[in-house]
Scaffold this motif. Sequence first.
Motif, PDB file in Angstrom:
ATOM      1  N   LEU A  91       1.000  -1.034   0.540  1.00  0.00           N
ATOM      2  CA  LEU A  91      -0.105   0.175  -0.010  1.00  0.00           C
ATOM      3  C   LEU A  91       0.933   0.726   0.086  1.00  0.00           C
ATOM      4  CD1 LEU A  91      -2.994  -0.811   2.550  1.00  0.00           C
ATOM      5  CD2 LEU A  91      -3.205  -0.867  -0.146  1.00  0.00           C
ATOM      6  N   ALA A  92       1.792   1.172   0.810  1.00  0.00           N
ATOM      7  CA  ALA A  92       2.462   2.552   1.028  1.00  0.00           C
ATOM      8  C   ALA A  92       3.699   2.779  -0.649  1.00  0.00           C
ATOM      9  CB  ALA A  92       3.701   2.193   2.080  1.00  0.00           C
ATOM     10  N   LYS A  93       3.992   1.289  -1.484  1.00  0.00           N
ATOM     11  CA  LYS A  93       4.026   2.054  -2.776  1.00  0.00           C
ATOM     12  C   LYS A  93       3.257   2.732  -3.231  1.00  0.00           C
ATOM     13  CE  LYS A  93       7.615  -0.624  -6.021  1.00  0.00           C
ATOM     14  NZ  LYS A  93       8.485  -1.832  -6.359  1.00  0.00           N
ATOM     15  N   ASN A  94       2.312   2.149  -3.549  1.00  0.00           N
ATOM     16  CA  ASN A  94       1.602   2.436  -4.517  1.00  0.00           C
ATOM     17  C   ASN A  94       1.128   4.057  -3.339  1.00  0.00           C
ATOM     18  OD1 ASN A  94      -0.871   2.068  -6.586  1.00  0.00           O
ATOM     19  ND2 ASN A  94      -2.666   2.333  -5.128  1.00  0.00           N
ATOM     20  N   ASN A  95       0.970   4.043  -2.869  1.00  0.00           N
ATOM     21  CA  ASN A  95       1.130   5.609  -1.600  1.00  0.00           C
ATOM     22  C   ASN A  95       1.648   6.604  -2.297  1.00  0.00           C
ATOM     23  OD1 ASN A  95      -1.963   4.724  -0.624  1.00  0.00           O
ATOM     24  ND2 ASN A  95      -0.468   5.233   0.911  1.00  0.00           N
ATOM     25  N   LEU A  96       2.957   5.660  -2.712  1.00  0.00           N
ATOM     26  CA  LEU A  96       4.056   6.525  -3.067  1.00  0.00           C
ATOM     27  C   LEU A  96       4.558   6.871  -4.721  1.00  0.00           C
ATOM     28  CD1 LEU A  96       6.763   8.210  -2.305  1.00  0.00           C
ATOM     29  CD2 LEU A  96       8.479   6.464  -2.791  1.00  0.00           C
ATOM     30  N   GLU A  97       3.440   5.827  -5.878  1.00  0.00           N
ATOM     31  CA  GLU A  97       3.627   6.086  -6.873  1.00  0.00           C
ATOM     32  C   GLU A  97       3.009   7.391  -7.080  1.00  0.00           C
ATOM     33  OE1 GLU A  97       3.282   2.067  -8.329  1.00  0.00           O
ATOM     34  OE2 GLU A  97       5.100   1.677  -8.317  1.00  0.00           O
ATOM     35  N   VAL A  98       1.561   7.636  -6.750  1.00  0.00           N
ATOM     36  CA  VAL A  98       0.180   7.725  -7.023  1.00  0.00           C
ATOM     37  C   VAL A  98       0.543   9.736  -6.298  1.00  0.00           C
ATOM     38  CG1 VAL A  98      -2.208   8.841  -5.825  1.00  0.00           C
ATOM     39  CG2 VAL A  98      -1.356   6.408  -6.997  1.00  0.00           C
ATOM     40  N   SER A  99       1.678   9.641  -4.909  1.00  0.00           N
ATOM     41  CA  SER A  99       1.465  10.922  -4.770  1.00  0.00           C
ATOM     42  C   SER A  99       2.554  11.624  -5.985  1.00  0.00           C
ATOM     43  CB  SER A  99       2.065  10.648  -3.258  1.00  0.00           C
ATOM     44  OG  SER A  99       0.519   9.866  -2.440  1.00  0.00           O
ATOM     45  N   LEU A 100       3.642  11.237  -6.311  1.00  0.00           N
ATOM     46  CA  LEU A 100       4.589  12.054  -6.986  1.00  0.00           C
ATOM     47  C   LEU A 100       4.279  12.181  -8.262  1.00  0.00           C
ATOM     48  CD1 LEU A 100       7.930  12.546  -7.568  1.00  0.00           C
ATOM     49  CD2 LEU A 100       7.885   9.993  -9.088  1.00  0.00           C
ATOM     50  N   LYS A 101       2.281  11.647  -8.646  1.00  0.00           N
ATOM     51  CA  LYS A 101       2.503  11.845 -10.017  1.00  0.00           C
ATOM     52  C   LYS A 101       1.559  13.172  -9.680  1.00  0.00           C
ATOM     53  CE  LYS A 101       2.251   7.368 -12.219  1.00  0.00           C
ATOM     54  NZ  LYS A 101       0.982   6.399 -13.467  1.00  0.00           N
ATOM     55  N   ASN A 102       0.813  13.418  -8.443  1.00  0.00           N
ATOM     56  CA  ASN A 102       0.151  14.090  -8.116  1.00  0.00           C
ATOM     57  C   ASN A 102       0.981  15.599  -7.767  1.00  0.00           C
ATOM     58  OD1 ASN A 102      -2.440  13.107  -8.074  1.00  0.00           O
ATOM     59  ND2 ASN A 102      -2.026  12.398  -5.916  1.00  0.00           N
ATOM     60  N   TYR A 103       1.926  15.108  -6.524  1.00  0.00           N
ATOM     61  CA  TYR A 103       3.140  16.063  -6.249  1.00  0.00           C
ATOM     62  C   TYR A 103       3.613  16.965  -7.967  1.00  0.00           C
ATOM     63  CZ  TYR A 103       7.217  18.816  -5.300  1.00  0.00           C
ATOM     64  OH  TYR A 103       8.006  20.025  -4.902  1.00  0.00           O
TER      65      TYR A 103
END
Length: 439
Positions: free
Chosen positions: A378-390
């Motif tokens: 879950l944490a890895k998925n959050n990181l990938e999504v967050s990087l795109k949002n950033y």
Amino acid sequence: MRFNKPTIFFLFALHISLSGDLIAQEILTLDKAIQLGMENNYDVKFTELEVSKARELNSLGEAGFLPTIDATGSYSESSQDADLTFNDGGGISRTGAKSTNLNAAITADWEVFDGTKMFIAKNKLEELELAADLSLKIAAQNTLSGILLTYYQLSLEEQRLKVYEEITKVSEERVKLAESKSKIGSISGIELSRAKVDFNGDQSALIQQRQTISELKTALNVYIGRSAEIEFTTSDTAELKEELIYDDLKQLLFNNNSLSLVDMNIRVAQYEQKSIFADRLPSVRLNAAYTYAESTTEAGFVQANQNQGITYGVTANIPIFNGFDLKRRNQISAINIDQRKIEYDQLKNSLVAQLLNTFQLYSNNMKQIEFEKESKSLAKNNLEVSLKNYEVGGISSFDLRDIQIAYANAENRYIEAVFNAKSAEIELLRITDQLIETR
């Protein structure tokens, strides 16, 4: 000969490729590490020599069953002046009169009865040989345990390195994005500085992790008895076996080699006590000898003399009083037996406690692995999504950093849980003497 630029570039690329192949690191499999460790580990090699000594000592001769036979011989010459006067008025006068003496003997001595001490000694030597074999098994189990722990820790630390590399790449991308946004004024200078500080911190952690891996490689090389400078990479990961059962382990615990070794020490002490009692009994020795003697002299009453013959006999010894020495030795021997028994009970209780604590550690980490596996996914998925949002300004740099840290923590918790479970599994198998059998 002249080369154009494309040709030079091709040759340079080919050189780099070949050089990379030549300096490629060795891939050290777990089986290879175990093989090298069992062949080269100093503790194992030393204990193997102890086994060889115990086997050599376990003989009838060392126990005292066999006779001793010795051969001796001597020869001497002398030269002296002699002036002899006899009662009848005659005499002999010699200058430099020579004399020779030749002596030879073969003697045999055999203690045919020593109060049964020779039988006790042989039984004791048998136990000592078995004890040496057990010590070798213990050394092999301990060595294998050390190799497995170091290898799996190294493998997991290499996995952790990949996580740190991934985190560092995200931080690097974060800095680039922050620099782009800073140029157009969409973020503050503080946010850019924070991104660079975090990136530098991640690079520092990456360097420290590489140092940890280097130290583990050195330790493993030493463990398996080869040069500490050899570079290699691991190829096997820490795979957990089917879940272990406490009651089964506890049943096997009481056949532990260390317990058996202490039990043998008790029997050795009991044999020593029996040997002391045997000193109270009479002993009988047979002896025989063949002797030959020859002497000559140029001055004397007898010019030549020769003797040869066989002598034989029996010697018996009956101990009567020795200042209560046997009584003192017997009391000390009884104390030694009691000490070995206390040592056995102490080790038994210690192993049960060790089994209980290690099994609890094993069980708790096995449970932790299940939810940490989900957490890191879950944490890895959050990181990938967050990087795109950033990238599109959906979240701040600070929020992205928090998500980075959460991902790193989830990965680290998972790696720690796997290592703790695996190390506990190895220890449970070691103290129940299953480690070698399960390899």
